[in-house]
Design a protein around this motif. Structure first.
Motif, short mmCIF file in Angstrom:
data_model
loop_
_atom_site.label_atom_id
_atom_site.label_comp_id
_atom_site.label_asym_id
_atom_site.label_seq_id
_atom_site.Cartn_x
_atom_site.Cartn_y
_atom_site.Cartn_z
N LEU B 83 0.97 -1.26 0.09
CA LEU B 83 0.00 -0.01 -0.22
C LEU B 83 0.80 1.23 0.00
O LEU B 83 0.45 2.23 -0.48
CB LEU B 83 -0.89 0.24 1.23
N THR B 84 1.88 1.19 0.88
CA THR B 84 2.65 2.55 1.11
C THR B 84 3.63 2.88 0.37
O THR B 84 3.90 3.92 -0.17
CB THR B 84 3.07 2.41 2.63
N THR B 87 2.81 4.61 -2.75
CA THR B 87 2.33 5.85 -2.76
C THR B 87 3.50 6.86 -2.45
O THR B 87 3.47 8.06 -2.83
CB THR B 87 1.42 5.89 -1.51
N THR C 114 -2.35 10.25 -2.38
CA THR C 114 -1.76 10.32 -1.02
C THR C 114 -2.83 10.52 0.11
O THR C 114 -2.77 9.58 1.19
CB THR C 114 -0.65 11.38 -0.66
N THR C 117 -4.58 7.02 0.24
CA THR C 117 -3.72 6.13 1.01
C THR C 117 -3.80 6.18 2.21
O THR C 117 -3.76 5.28 3.21
CB THR C 117 -2.66 5.89 0.37
#
Lengths: 81, 120, 254, 154
Positions: B83-84, B87, C114, C117
């Motif tokens: 997920l991160t 991003t 962003t 998320t």
């Protein structure tokens, strides 16, 4: 404790410390200090101090870097030395 | 059985490390900010997930409830990274674009070379 | 300027030389028989904390029980640091209109990817932080780490969707209240022990309140104390970021 | 190998701690920029923590968390929790803990709190730096000194 691993990280620590102090851009200096924190976090995990490593990962590499960058953004980014 | 599991987990970790090496080489060798971030973001995510998968397989190899729980936790970390990490790469790209970093173009370099050749 | 630097260099080299000379007297790295490692205190903590407290993580046992007095004042130091930052840069409740808009305060376009998320990630971080606090008896973790992670989750909100959004969830007043509450929980646990007739922070007597045996009371009150620490650390970490990123105006932010 | 260990590895951590401390101290004294001084302070602080943690290391020791065999979950207090029979059987079955095989936890405790206190004091220092920047418009030491009005001489 694994001494070979220990020595490699310690040498990298000195290198990152010197870089963090010689870079003229303060933003880059803060980021290099974050790398320094991550390295020392690995070092403590290797020495068996898991709690200290966890704290350093959360504090040194997270909050400390963020507040330093916040200050750099609010003041001046360039440094003379 | 345990030999097979060791082989699988070792192979996964090795493949992950290879991708890590490729990402590191890419960060050094690529010409500009965007391509470097491309190498770092993609290679980093994939290799981390592969290494975690290898460790999870290794842990689940000694079959018991506790070890299975640890494997599930490791896979949760993998999902979190999935997920991160993209991003954060995206955020860095966006910041670079807002900052006005020009993408690398091949022709310009050729022009410079052709310009320099007559003088040399 | 130059002679000052030279003097500093000479001083530092002299200090370092003396310290390097002194390292020859220090015990070897990893020596299990060095005075610090083979002393009575460390041996006692390692061998007897199991029977005293039933906590497998020795660091938590020493942190919250044997050295509880120390940890309490460390928490107070963090609390006072937060108040100090607010009194240096903060402007209290009054919010004055700014003379000219600052560049960082303009409505910068927020990035949707962003923000989305972080909406997904922030609850995971907070649940994991609660797990770290509650599971500090059995694994690395505890009040300090969990509190920092909780504070970092609010900092993440402030970084992605702007400081006003984060202040909606954790306003300055609420943060100060929580920080004070944490110190109060810690000191109150100690005072409760005194009220029941024991020394300050001698948790064993708390079994009259918490039930179970004295060992169980020590085990449980350690968790209570860690929760107090987590409150203080979370609130102060967020205050530090909020004040520093907005020059104390608590508006705008990065 | 033994000679190599005793002369080099056994003291290497301490050498690096001294070197990092020198770097941090020099930066705190001689650097011109206030943020650089604070970076030096961070490095100084980690050097001290490195010294403490290095002292607590034991050779071939494990991390200071006891295993499930040594502390069975709910071993002690649940057996006593049921009033009536005080069963200390669980106590007798527990293996003996050798202090040599577990890393010394005391330096870890001291340093764990020191790190968190360190970041809050760093926050105070950064707040003061921002205040200085608000007043003098600069973070360079010489520029600030030039702007401070001198008492009688000025």
């Amino acid at each position: 404790m694994i001494w070979s691993f220990d020595i490699i990280i310690l040498i990298f620590l000195v290198i990152t410390a010197v870089i963090a102090l010689t870079v003229k851009d303060l933003l880059a200096s803060s980021m290099v200090l974050g790398i320094y924190s991550f390295l020392i976090c690995i070092l403590w995990a290797e020495m068996g101090a898991v709690d200290v490593a966890f704290t350093e990962a959360a504090v040194g590499a997270g909050v400390s870097t963020v507040i330093m960058i916040a200050t750099v953004f609010q003041t001046a980014r360039k440094s003379k030395d | 059985m345990s030999f097979l599991i060791n082989m699988i987990s070792g192979a996964l970790v090795l493949v992950g490390l290879t991708f890590f090496l490729a990402a590191a080489v890419g960060v050094i060798r690529f010409p500009d900010f965007y391509t470097r971030m491309h190498a770092a973001g993609k290679g980093d995510t994939l290799s981390t997930i592969l290494i975690l998968l290898g460790i999870a397989v290794f842990t689940a190899g000694n079959f018991s409830v506790d070890n299975l729980l640890i494997a599930v936790k490791i896979m949760a970390i993998a999902v979190f990274i999935m997920l991160t990490s993209p991003t954060s790469t995206h955020a860095l790209m966006q910041a670079g674009y807002d900052d006005g970093i020009k993408p690398f173009e091949k022709e310009k370099e050729d022009e410079i070379e052709t310009e320099e050749k007559p003088t040399a | 300027m130059k002679p000052m630097k030279l003097a500093a260099l000479l001083t530092v080299i002299a200090t370092g030389g003396l310290l390097l000379y002194a390292t020859s007297d220090l015990p070897d790295w990893g020596d299990p028989l060095s005075p610090a490692n083979a002393g009575d205190l460390s041996t006692h903590y390692i061998q007897d904390s199991r029977d005293d407290t039933e906590v497998p993580n020795l660091v938590t046992a020493v942190l919250a029980d044997y050295r509880g007095y120390d940890t309490m004042f460390e928490t107070v130091v963090i609390f006072v640091a937060g108040l100090g930052i607010l009194s240096i840069l903060g402007q209290g409740k009054r919010v004055e209109p700014l003379a000219e808009p600052v560049a960082s305060e303009g409505n910068r376009e927020r990035d949707m990817i962003t923000i989305t998320t972080c909406r997904l990630v922030v609850p995971i971080i907070q649940i994991f932080a609660l797990y770290v606090i509650a599971h500090g008896h059995y694994s690395p973790g505890g009040g300090f780490q969990g509190g920092v992670m909780l504070g970092a989750s609010f900092i993440l909100i402030a970084l992605t969707s702007g400081l006003p959004d984060a202040l909606k969830r954790m306003s300055q007043e609420r943060a100060i209240f929580l920080a004070g509450l944490g110190v109060l929980i810690y000191a109150g646990t100690g005072l409760l022990c005194m009220a029941l007739g024991r020394n300050f922070l001698d948790y064993e007597i708390l079994h009259k309140v918490l039930g179970g045996t004295g060992v169980k009371a020590r085990y449980d009150s350690m968790l209570i104390v860690e929760i107090g620490v987590a409150f203080t650390v979370m609130a102060i970490m967020f205050i530090i970021y909020a004040v520093l990123s907005s020059k104390g105006r608590m508006r705008g932010g990065l | 190998m033994d000679f190599f260990y005793q002369t080099f590895i056994a003291k290497f951590n301490y050498w690096i701690y001294v070197i990092l401390m020198m770097i941090g101290l020099f930066a705190m004294i001689a650097k011109n920029n206030l943020i650089k001084k604070l970076v030096g302070m961070c490095i100084f602080q980690t050097a001290i923590i490195l010294f403490y943690v290095s002292i607590g290391v034991k050779q071939d020791a494990r991390i200071p968390i006891l295993t499930k065999d040594e502390v069975p979950h709910g071993g002690h207090y649940t057996t006593e929790h049921h009033d009536g029979h005080k069963d200390h059987k669980a106590d007798q079955e527990r293996p003996y803990i050798d202090a040599k095989t577990i890393t010394n936890p005391i330096p870890h405790v001291l340093m764990l709190t020191a790190i968190v206190v360190g970041v809050s004091t760093l926050g105070v220092a950064l707040a003061i730096a921002q205040k200085v920047h608000l007043h003098y418009g600069s973070l360079e030491e010489d520029e600030i000194l030039a702007k401070i009005p001198l008492g009688n001489d000025g």
